[in-house]
Design a protein around this motif. Structure first.
Motif, PDB file in Angstrom:
ATOM      1  N   HIS A 194       0.910  -1.087  -0.148  1.00 11.56           N
ATOM      2  CA  HIS A 194       0.127   0.205  -0.018  1.00 11.56           C
ATOM      3  C   HIS A 194       1.008   1.478  -0.201  1.00 11.56           C
ATOM      4  O   HIS A 194       0.480   2.492  -0.388  1.00 11.56           O
ATOM      5  CB  HIS A 194      -0.952   0.131   1.348  1.00 11.56           C
ATOM      6  N   HIS A 195       2.277   1.149   0.410  1.00 11.65           N
ATOM      7  CA  HIS A 195       2.983   2.336   0.339  1.00 11.65           C
ATOM      8  C   HIS A 195       3.445   2.558  -1.199  1.00 11.65           C
ATOM      9  O   HIS A 195       3.640   3.578  -1.657  1.00 11.65           O
ATOM     10  CB  HIS A 195       4.461   2.026   1.076  1.00 11.65           C
ATOM     11  N   VAL A 196       3.527   1.420  -1.938  1.00 17.92           N
ATOM     12  CA  VAL A 196       4.099   1.349  -3.218  1.00 17.92           C
ATOM     13  C   VAL A 196       2.894   2.220  -4.024  1.00 17.92           C
ATOM     14  O   VAL A 196       3.239   2.899  -5.040  1.00 17.92           O
ATOM     15  CB  VAL A 196       4.437  -0.035  -3.957  1.00 17.92           C
ATOM     16  N   ALA A 197       1.690   1.900  -3.904  1.00 16.92           N
ATOM     17  CA  ALA A 197       0.739   2.419  -4.744  1.00 16.92           C
ATOM     18  C   ALA A 197       0.577   3.739  -4.791  1.00 16.92           C
ATOM     19  O   ALA A 197      -0.078   4.532  -5.827  1.00 16.92           O
ATOM     20  CB  ALA A 197      -0.627   1.647  -4.183  1.00 16.92           C
ATOM     21  N   PRO A 233      15.889   4.295 -16.771  1.00 20.84           N
ATOM     22  CA  PRO A 233      14.672   4.985 -17.296  1.00 20.84           C
ATOM     23  C   PRO A 233      13.507   3.905 -17.563  1.00 20.84           C
ATOM     24  O   PRO A 233      12.439   4.140 -17.530  1.00 20.84           O
ATOM     25  CB  PRO A 233      14.921   5.824 -18.473  1.00 20.84           C
ATOM     26  N   TYR A 234      14.134   2.808 -18.219  1.00 23.11           N
ATOM     27  CA  TYR A 234      13.107   1.626 -18.459  1.00 23.11           C
ATOM     28  C   TYR A 234      12.596   1.175 -17.289  1.00 23.11           C
ATOM     29  O   TYR A 234      11.437   0.714 -17.274  1.00 23.11           O
ATOM     30  CB  TYR A 234      13.869   0.402 -19.202  1.00 23.11           C
ATOM     31  N   HIS A 235      13.171   1.060 -16.161  1.00 23.02           N
ATOM     32  CA  HIS A 235      12.673   0.200 -15.058  1.00 23.02           C
ATOM     33  C   HIS A 235      11.625   1.391 -14.333  1.00 23.02           C
ATOM     34  O   HIS A 235      10.662   0.803 -13.792  1.00 23.02           O
ATOM     35  CB  HIS A 235      13.814   0.081 -14.009  1.00 23.02           C
ATOM     36  N   GLN A 270       6.267   2.314 -12.825  1.00 28.49           N
ATOM     37  CA  GLN A 270       5.141   3.306 -12.926  1.00 28.49           C
ATOM     38  C   GLN A 270       4.011   2.580 -13.644  1.00 28.49           C
ATOM     39  O   GLN A 270       2.966   2.795 -12.942  1.00 28.49           O
ATOM     40  CB  GLN A 270       5.449   4.496 -13.958  1.00 28.49           C
ATOM     41  N   SER A 271       4.016   1.834 -14.617  1.00 28.98           N
ATOM     42  CA  SER A 271       2.984   1.205 -15.107  1.00 28.98           C
ATOM     43  C   SER A 271       2.375   0.329 -14.166  1.00 28.98           C
ATOM     44  O   SER A 271       1.179   0.117 -13.964  1.00 28.98           O
ATOM     45  CB  SER A 271       3.572   0.344 -16.219  1.00 28.98           C
ATOM     46  N   ALA A 272       3.326  -0.661 -13.621  1.00 26.47           N
ATOM     47  CA  ALA A 272       2.899  -1.756 -12.659  1.00 26.47           C
ATOM     48  C   ALA A 272       2.370  -0.757 -11.284  1.00 26.47           C
ATOM     49  O   ALA A 272       1.473  -1.381 -10.646  1.00 26.47           O
ATOM     50  CB  ALA A 272       4.079  -2.589 -12.015  1.00 26.47           C
TER      51      ALA A 272
END
Length: 107
Positions: free
Chosen positions: A58-61, A76-78, A83-85
């Motif tokens: 929930h911190h990551v969200a 930058p790819y990561h 960001q998408s995940a």
């Protein structure tokens, strides 16, 4: 020739792209932060996240692009992939608030 195309055309699926965009290619593991990062192929960031106090999903969200840079995600790819995940995780948290309560951003 036109008659043959009319016969064949209904047999060819024309919405493959839209179908493939609806279902994720890889289903992330939401059991823990480390499992989630591992399922994304980015377990190398688990220690960075935990050392900065990001220990729960929930911190990551609620992490922003700036937060990712602060957490040591320099590739930058990561960053784009995370960001998408994170966007998918955020949507999952909104659908299941009892499981993943919204946490504060780490500014």
């Amino acid at each position: 020739m036109a008659e043959k195309l009319k016969q064949i055309w209904p047999l060819v699926p024309n919405d493959f792209l839209s179908d493939s965009c609806v279902v994720p290619v890889i289903e992330p593991n939401y059991s823990s932060l480390h499992s989630w990062l591992t399922s994304l192929g980015l377990p190398m960031y688990a220690d960075h996240f935990e050392s900065c106090g990001v220990t729960e999903l929930h911190h990551v969200a609620s992490l922003s692009e700036e937060d990712l840079a602060h957490l040591g995600v320099r590739n930058p790819y990561h960053q784009v992939y995370l960001q998408s995940a994170i966007g998918a995780l955020f949507m999952r948290c909104r659908r299941r608030p009892q499981t993943y309560p919204q946490g504060p951003s780490i500014a």
